[in-house]
Design a protein around this motif. Structure first.
Motif, PDB file in Angstrom:
ATOM      1  N   PHE A 132       0.892  -1.237  -0.109  1.00  0.00           N
ATOM      2  CA  PHE A 132      -0.023   0.067  -0.108  1.00  0.00           C
ATOM      3  C   PHE A 132       0.795   1.214   0.077  1.00  0.00           C
ATOM      4  O   PHE A 132       1.935   1.397   0.598  1.00  0.00           O
ATOM      5  CB  PHE A 132      -1.070  -0.046   1.267  1.00  0.00           C
TER       6      PHE A 132
ATOM      7  N   ASP B  25      -3.302   4.090   1.408  1.00  0.00           N
ATOM      8  CA  ASP B  25      -4.244   3.186   0.823  1.00  0.00           C
ATOM      9  C   ASP B  25      -4.994   1.975   1.670  1.00  0.00           C
ATOM     10  O   ASP B  25      -6.058   1.750   1.197  1.00  0.00           O
ATOM     11  CB  ASP B  25      -3.556   2.495  -0.233  1.00  0.00           C
TER      12      ASP B  25
ATOM     13  N   MET C 195      -6.405   6.153  -2.647  1.00  0.00           N
ATOM     14  CA  MET C 195      -6.601   5.062  -3.434  1.00  0.00           C
ATOM     15  C   MET C 195      -5.625   4.358  -4.350  1.00  0.00           C
ATOM     16  O   MET C 195      -5.555   3.271  -5.019  1.00  0.00           O
ATOM     17  CB  MET C 195      -8.016   4.786  -3.938  1.00  0.00           C
TER      18      MET C 195
END
Length: 103
Positions: A62, A72, A79
């Motif tokens: 992430f 994220d 995102m």
């Protein structure tokens, strides 16, 4: 180079959150050069935003932004940082005049 969340936060504190260090463009990095491997494949050499980091959870990676203080993996977080797509909106070029004109 992989930078973790703690390192990204430390960079943000060290630089006082200076947004002038955020690379220009739509990504959390700037392209320094293209080098070619022995087999002819190109490899892009980049300099990453000092405020970008990553976090590994199980088999997933992430992205994290120390300027936004979010990543994220969070429910209400970013995102696209895992792909180093800028979400801070800093130095994106949106405020640049079109067609090379001036303000």
């Amino acid at each position: 180079m992989t930078r973790n969340v703690m390192d990204a936060d430390a960079n943000h504190r060290h630089h006082g959150g200076d947004t002038g260090l955020v690379p220009a463009g739509l990504y959390c990095y700037r392209t320094d050069r293209i080098e070619y491997e022995a087999d002819g494949r190109p490899r892009m050499k980049i300099t990453t935003c000092p405020y970008w980091g990553s976090r590994q959870i199980d088999d997933a990676t992430f992205g994290y932004c120390a300027h936004l203080k979010t990543g994220d993996w969070e429910d209400d977080g970013t995102m696209l940082l895992h792909d180093m797509v800028k979400e801070c909106g800093i130095n994106t070029g949106d405020d640049e005049p079109e067609n090379g004109g001036t303000h």
